[in-house]
Design an enzyme around this catalytic site. Structure first.
Site, PDB file in Angstrom:
ATOM      1  N   LYS A 233     -99.580  -0.653  11.207  1.00  0.00           N
ATOM      2  CA  LYS A 233    -100.324   0.589  10.967  1.00  0.00           C
ATOM      3  C   LYS A 233     -99.512   1.768  11.481  1.00  0.00           C
ATOM      4  O   LYS A 233     -99.387   2.781  10.818  1.00  0.00           O
ATOM      5  CB  LYS A 233    -101.685   0.577  11.691  1.00  0.00           C
ATOM      6  CG  LYS A 233    -102.773  -0.271  11.091  1.00  0.00           C
ATOM      7  CD  LYS A 233    -103.318   0.186   9.769  1.00  0.00           C
ATOM      8  CE  LYS A 233    -102.515  -0.374   8.640  1.00  0.00           C
ATOM      9  NZ  LYS A 233    -102.912  -1.643   8.067  1.00  0.00           N
TER      10      LYS A 233
ATOM     11  N   ASN B 161     -96.623   1.026 -16.273  1.00  0.00           N
ATOM     12  CA  ASN B 161     -96.694   0.534 -14.890  1.00  0.00           C
ATOM     13  C   ASN B 161     -96.183  -0.894 -14.911  1.00  0.00           C
ATOM     14  O   ASN B 161     -96.766  -1.745 -15.578  1.00  0.00           O
ATOM     15  CB  ASN B 161     -98.149   0.591 -14.406  1.00  0.00           C
ATOM     16  CG  ASN B 161     -98.364  -0.164 -13.099  1.00  0.00           C
ATOM     17  OD1 ASN B 161     -97.459  -0.237 -12.279  1.00  0.00           O
ATOM     18  ND2 ASN B 161     -99.547  -0.705 -12.909  1.00  0.00           N
ATOM     19  N   GLY B 162     -95.083  -1.149 -14.203  1.00  0.00           N
ATOM     20  CA  GLY B 162     -94.522  -2.511 -14.187  1.00  0.00           C
ATOM     21  C   GLY B 162     -93.009  -2.442 -14.250  1.00  0.00           C
ATOM     22  O   GLY B 162     -92.410  -1.393 -13.975  1.00  0.00           O
TER      23      GLY B 162
ATOM     24  N   HIS C  54     -88.200 -13.662  25.781  1.00  0.00           N
ATOM     25  CA  HIS C  54     -87.087 -14.293  25.060  1.00  0.00           C
ATOM     26  C   HIS C  54     -86.247 -13.262  24.317  1.00  0.00           C
ATOM     27  O   HIS C  54     -85.508 -13.606  23.403  1.00  0.00           O
ATOM     28  CB  HIS C  54     -87.633 -15.351  24.086  1.00  0.00           C
ATOM     29  CG  HIS C  54     -88.379 -16.445  24.782  1.00  0.00           C
ATOM     30  ND1 HIS C  54     -87.750 -17.443  25.484  1.00  0.00           N
ATOM     31  CD2 HIS C  54     -89.711 -16.657  24.934  1.00  0.00           C
ATOM     32  CE1 HIS C  54     -88.660 -18.243  26.018  1.00  0.00           C
ATOM     33  NE2 HIS C  54     -89.865 -17.774  25.707  1.00  0.00           N
TER      34      HIS C  54
ATOM     35  N   TRP D 125     -94.419   5.421  -8.882  1.00  0.00           N
ATOM     36  CA  TRP D 125     -93.737   4.881  -7.702  1.00  0.00           C
ATOM     37  C   TRP D 125     -92.450   4.281  -8.243  1.00  0.00           C
ATOM     38  O   TRP D 125     -92.472   3.295  -8.974  1.00  0.00           O
ATOM     39  CB  TRP D 125     -94.605   3.818  -7.020  1.00  0.00           C
ATOM     40  CG  TRP D 125     -94.022   3.315  -5.739  1.00  0.00           C
ATOM     41  CD1 TRP D 125     -94.206   3.845  -4.492  1.00  0.00           C
ATOM     42  CD2 TRP D 125     -93.172   2.181  -5.561  1.00  0.00           C
ATOM     43  NE1 TRP D 125     -93.519   3.118  -3.559  1.00  0.00           N
ATOM     44  CE2 TRP D 125     -92.865   2.082  -4.190  1.00  0.00           C
ATOM     45  CE3 TRP D 125     -92.612   1.239  -6.433  1.00  0.00           C
ATOM     46  CZ2 TRP D 125     -92.053   1.086  -3.658  1.00  0.00           C
ATOM     47  CZ3 TRP D 125     -91.795   0.252  -5.908  1.00  0.00           C
ATOM     48  CH2 TRP D 125     -91.526   0.185  -4.529  1.00  0.00           C
TER      49      TRP D 125
ATOM     50  N   ARG E  89    -101.673   4.885  -5.908  1.00  0.00           N
ATOM     51  CA  ARG E  89    -100.821   3.817  -6.453  1.00  0.00           C
ATOM     52  C   ARG E  89     -99.345   4.205  -6.480  1.00  0.00           C
ATOM     53  O   ARG E  89     -98.475   3.361  -6.724  1.00  0.00           O
ATOM     54  CB  ARG E  89    -101.265   3.478  -7.880  1.00  0.00           C
ATOM     55  CG  ARG E  89    -102.676   2.963  -7.967  1.00  0.00           C
ATOM     56  CD  ARG E  89    -103.045   2.696  -9.405  1.00  0.00           C
ATOM     57  NE  ARG E  89    -102.254   1.625  -9.962  1.00  0.00           N
ATOM     58  CZ  ARG E  89    -102.567   0.337  -9.875  1.00  0.00           C
ATOM     59  NH1 ARG E  89    -103.661  -0.019  -9.255  1.00  0.00           N
ATOM     60  NH2 ARG E  89    -101.788  -0.578 -10.391  1.00  0.00           N
TER      61      ARG E  89
ATOM     62  N   LYS F 195    -100.313   1.917  -2.709  1.00  0.00           N
ATOM     63  CA  LYS F 195    -101.411   1.054  -2.281  1.00  0.00           C
ATOM     64  C   LYS F 195    -101.353  -0.319  -2.938  1.00  0.00           C
ATOM     65  O   LYS F 195    -101.596  -1.338  -2.305  1.00  0.00           O
ATOM     66  CB  LYS F 195    -102.732   1.745  -2.647  1.00  0.00           C
ATOM     67  CG  LYS F 195    -103.969   0.997  -2.246  1.00  0.00           C
ATOM     68  CD  LYS F 195    -104.253   1.213  -0.792  1.00  0.00           C
ATOM     69  CE  LYS F 195    -105.473   0.443  -0.314  1.00  0.00           C
ATOM     70  NZ  LYS F 195    -105.402   0.242   1.144  1.00  0.00           N
TER      71      LYS F 195
ATOM     72  N   CYS G 280     -97.643   2.537  -9.595  1.00  0.00           N
ATOM     73  CA  CYS G 280     -97.795   3.553 -10.633  1.00  0.00           C
ATOM     74  C   CYS G 280     -99.239   3.511 -11.126  1.00  0.00           C
ATOM     75  O   CYS G 280     -99.869   2.452 -11.140  1.00  0.00           O
ATOM     76  CB  CYS G 280     -96.882   3.362 -11.843  1.00  0.00           C
ATOM     77  SG  CYS G 280     -95.149   3.378 -11.455  1.00  0.00           S
TER      78      CYS G 280
ATOM     79  N   GLU H  41    -100.559  -6.257  13.259  1.00  0.00           N
ATOM     80  CA  GLU H  41    -101.267  -5.297  12.410  1.00  0.00           C
ATOM     81  C   GLU H  41    -101.216  -3.887  13.021  1.00  0.00           C
ATOM     82  O   GLU H  41    -101.019  -2.899  12.312  1.00  0.00           O
ATOM     83  CB  GLU H  41    -102.709  -5.772  12.195  1.00  0.00           C
ATOM     84  CG  GLU H  41    -103.613  -4.841  11.435  1.00  0.00           C
ATOM     85  CD  GLU H  41    -103.151  -4.523  10.009  1.00  0.00           C
ATOM     86  OE1 GLU H  41    -102.177  -5.129   9.542  1.00  0.00           O
ATOM     87  OE2 GLU H  41    -103.751  -3.626   9.410  1.00  0.00           O
TER      88      GLU H  41
ATOM     89  N   GLU I  87     -96.256   2.427   9.306  1.00  0.00           N
ATOM     90  CA  GLU I  87     -96.402   2.890   7.923  1.00  0.00           C
ATOM     91  C   GLU I  87     -96.936   4.309   7.819  1.00  0.00           C
ATOM     92  O   GLU I  87     -96.597   5.012   6.870  1.00  0.00           O
ATOM     93  CB  GLU I  87     -97.207   1.915   7.061  1.00  0.00           C
ATOM     94  CG  GLU I  87     -98.668   1.824   7.325  1.00  0.00           C
ATOM     95  CD  GLU I  87     -99.366   0.808   6.400  1.00  0.00           C
ATOM     96  OE1 GLU I  87     -98.987   0.680   5.236  1.00  0.00           O
ATOM     97  OE2 GLU I  87    -100.312   0.161   6.874  1.00  0.00           O
TER      98      GLU I  87
HETATM   99  C1  AGP Z   1    -101.315  -2.274   4.619  1.00  0.00           C
HETATM  100  O1  AGP Z   1    -101.635  -1.187   5.376  1.00  0.00           O
HETATM  101  C2  AGP Z   1    -100.360  -2.093   3.562  1.00  0.00           C
HETATM  102  N1  AGP Z   1    -100.535  -0.925   2.846  1.00  0.00           N
HETATM  103  C3  AGP Z   1     -99.877  -3.328   2.820  1.00  0.00           C
HETATM  104  O2  AGP Z   1     -99.228  -4.102   3.774  1.00  0.00           O
HETATM  105  C4  AGP Z   1    -100.881  -4.199   2.047  1.00  0.00           C
HETATM  106  O3  AGP Z   1    -101.722  -4.875   2.919  1.00  0.00           O
HETATM  107  C5  AGP Z   1    -100.083  -5.182   1.174  1.00  0.00           C
HETATM  108  O4  AGP Z   1     -99.322  -4.465   0.246  1.00  0.00           O
HETATM  109  C6  AGP Z   1    -100.943  -6.196   0.470  1.00  0.00           C
HETATM  110  O5  AGP Z   1    -101.804  -5.595  -0.437  1.00  0.00           O
HETATM  111  P1  AGP Z   1    -103.034  -6.368  -1.041  1.00  0.00           P
HETATM  112  O6  AGP Z   1    -103.937  -6.726   0.079  1.00  0.00           O
HETATM  113  O7  AGP Z   1    -103.649  -5.406  -1.998  1.00  0.00           O
HETATM  114  O8  AGP Z   1    -102.477  -7.582  -1.722  1.00  0.00           O
END
Ligand code: AGP
Length: 624
Positions: free
Chosen positions: A501, A101-102, A520, A75, A27, A619, A2, A497, A504
């Site tokens: 990517k 936010n929280g 396996h 969010w 956010r 984010k 948020c 990774e 997501e």
């Molecule tokens: C990565 O593409 C993501 N959006 C997510 O996994 C991110 O890396 C994770 O939430 C950790 O965030 P931070 O690095 O701000 O702690």
């Protein structure tokens, strides 16, 4: 998650708040709202489901007058995303409005108490409970708004960054934080509040980072904007009413860093920025001419690293992948055992943490709730906390004993790209520093890696030059429902990774595996329909991964391989190849991850996905 933003001053608040919400939309973006007190003292609240642009459309024909206001982009945690659950929330009498936010963890108990007192609730949110509690306190304890906020927050368990408006006091904006970020911007007879500095930067570079359990009260006379009682218009206290002295800091952020700069998406801009961001990350730290690396956070705390029996790395998501790569580098160069922990698991599993452990927390945002909690736990047990963060002044670096900023500028695309490569770079530099100091890395190897670090930005430029080829491959594979990503050693985390990517931003199911693990189980999935991305640069396990590719081809899998320029073996058996320049093994992830970022990006664009703001994500994950 948020985003919250607030304004009090002499300008019309609404356009400033809306612009601020757009900046904070990364956010959270499932619903948005704004509250304004107009010139007649009316408290107007407008909310809409969806993104900030939908709020703008909804409010287009409404009264958006007023020089004080608060706004929120959500969010969802409690209650589905819709206009009712969107913030701001009114109090029972509609005298107050709040944004938050929280998470208020004990909201159910508080709600039950307020319900007994006759309070009614329109939304399913925890936030509405808090605004009702503030009003209840104000009315029943006959206290002013600031005191009511302090007393209410004393009863709250959980995390919050809040801002509150009271239509009876149109000259006052109150905010507070615990566990969720909050920054105050100080302009010329005007003040700004926000979850981070991005909505503030174009108005002022003077900011105050509010600390946990602090309440900020900004009070200015609306008509002439004269300071009330000739005291400062900004007052900070704790929730227990202890006065704090505000520490004003200078913001190091420029407006151009928040623009797309001609790219269609922030993610693409951020991928292409990597040669520059990695140069920035090394600036003042890597001296190629003198063959030396100097990390001040390490130099000042050398002994903690040299005496460490173990290093624990904690992070989430992409940052966790960077941590896995660091495990290979630290064990190779510094010969200290490394454990890499998901922060969310670590914090709840009664981990054994010793006083001589070093805990490295990795976080782009520096606000990830689980990572913050993990390091707080480790700190209580006496471990030394070193953090790798990007956002200067964020919560994680502030509670750490030492650390290293990655300095890549704001990362706005929800999918992390430039932050990842800078984390890997910073962690590799740290591994080299420890190894050199301990004498566990040979001078020859140290020098070759330091020299090679200086070459990395130019080599990434060469990989970026293959963008067109990678977008052509994306066209071929955008039909796929599933992908497998394989890698070994330093490039196993790159496979993870690459898969993250893709899933997501394109919503295609993708799994990353260590290439040898395939037989396996996952090998059962291989068919003509299954694209397999294999990260196979020249390195110690190259021959092994060639065999793994043979195993896939024998089962008719379609292989896209990331190989070293001039590769002769894999290029003969893989269906498609993307070349990266040769480098030392520990730095290969900095090159091999680039094609995977671009592949995910182009597939998502072809599929018409919202690349910068993928569904369900945010984010900065400030809830656990
Ligand atoms: C990565 O593409 C993501 N959006 C997510 O996994 C991110 O890396 C994770 O939430 C950790 O965030 P931070 O690095 O701000 O702690």
């Amino acid at each position: 998650m948020c985003g919250i933003v607030g304004y009090i001053g002499r300008r019309k608040a609404y356009p400033i708040l809306i612009k601020g919400l757009h900046r904070l939309e990364y956010r959270g973006y499932d619903s948005a709202g704004v509250a304004l007190i107009n010139e007649q003292g009316k408290l107007n609240v407008y909310k809409a489901n969806g993104k900030v642009s939908q709020l703008e459309a909804y409010a287009a024909d409404k009264d958006t007058g007023g020089t004080i206001g608060i706004a929120h982009t959500r969010w969802a945690t409690h209650g589905e995303p819709n206009a009712v659950n969107a913030h701001p929330h009114y109090s029972e009498s509609e005298r107050l409005a709040i944004i938050h936010n929280g998470i208020i963890e004990n909201y159910a108990v508080l709600k039950a108490g307020l319900t007994k007192e006759g309070y009614t609730f329109k939304s399913d949110t925890d936030t509405e409970v808090l605004v009702q509690l503030i009003e209840y306190t104000q009315v029943n304890r006959h206290v002013d708004l600031k005191t009511a906020v302090q007393l209410a927050l004393q009863q709250v368990i959980g995390a919050y960054a809040i801002a509150v408006l009271d239509k009876e006091h149109p000259d006052t904006l109150i905010a507070a934080r615990k566990g969720s970020p909050l920054v105050v911007g100080i302009g010329n007879e005007e003040y700004f509040l926000a979850s981070d500095a991005t909505p503030i930067v174009e108005y002022t570079d003077q900011v105050i980072y509010i600390e946990d359990e602090e309440v900020v009260c900004i009070q200015i006379k609306n008509e002439k904007l004269k300071i009330k009682n000739s005291s400062s218009p900004i007052e900070i206290t704790t929730i227990n009413n202890v006065t704090k002295t505000p520490e004003i800091k200078r913001l190091e952020l420029s407006l151009s860093q928040l623009e797309k700069g001609g790219y269609p998406h922030f993610m693409l801009k951020e991928i292409f920025e990597q040669p520059r961001t990695l140069t920035d990350s090394m600036r003042g730290r890597v001296n190629v001419r003198q063959d030396n690396i100097a990390l001040s956070g390490f130099i000042d705390n050398k002994d903690r690293f040299l005496n460490a029996k173990r290093i624990i790395i904690t992070a989430c998501g992409t940052s966790w992948h960077a941590g896995l790569i660091a495990m290979y580098a630290i064990e190779e160069f510094a010969q200290i055992p490394v454990e890499v922990e998901y922060s969310s698991e670590f914090r709840y599993r009664k981990p054994v943490i010793n006083k001589d452990d070093v805990v490295i927390a990795i976080s782009q945002s520096g606000e990830t709730a689980d990572t913050l909690a993990a390091i707080q736990l480790a700190k209580e047990k006496g471990a030394f906390i070193f953090s790798i963060c990007n956002v200067v002044g964020a919560s994680i670096p502030r509670v750490s004993d030492s650390g290293c900023y990655t300095h890549v500028g704001p990362e706005i695309g929800v999918a992390s790209t430039k932050a990842f490569t800078a984390q890997v770079m910073a962690l590799t530099m740290l591994a080299l520093c420890i190894g050199k100091e301990k004498g566990t890395i040979s001078q020859v190897q140290y020098l070759s890696v330091v020299q090679e670090l200086g070459q990395i930005p130019a080599k990434i430029e060469r990989v970026l030059g293959q963008d067109k080829l990678i977008s052509d491959f994306a066209k071929i594979f955008s039909y796929a429902q599933n992908f497998i990503y394989l890698g070994r050693g330093y490039n196993f985390p790159v496979a993870l990774e690459g898969a993250l990517k893709l899933k997501e931003i394109s919503y295609i199911h993708a799994e990353g595996y260590p290439a040898a693990e395939m037989k396996h189980g996952p090998i059962a999935l291989i068919s003509q329909e299954m694209p397999v991305v294999v990260v196979a640069p020249h390195c110690g396990t190259y021959e092994k991964i060639v065999s793994n590719i043979q195993e896939i081809k024998a089962r008719k899998g379609r292989v896209i391989a990331v190989v070293t320029e001039g590769d002769e073996l894999v290029s003969k058996i893989a269906d498609y190849c993307i070349e990266v320049p040769e480098t030392v093994e520990c730095l290969t992830p900095l090159l091999t991850v680039i094609p995977l970022q671009l592949l995910a990006y182009h597939i998502a664009v072809i599929k018409g996905c919202d690349v910068d703001q993928p569904r369900n994500l945010a984010k900065s994950v400030t809830v656990e």
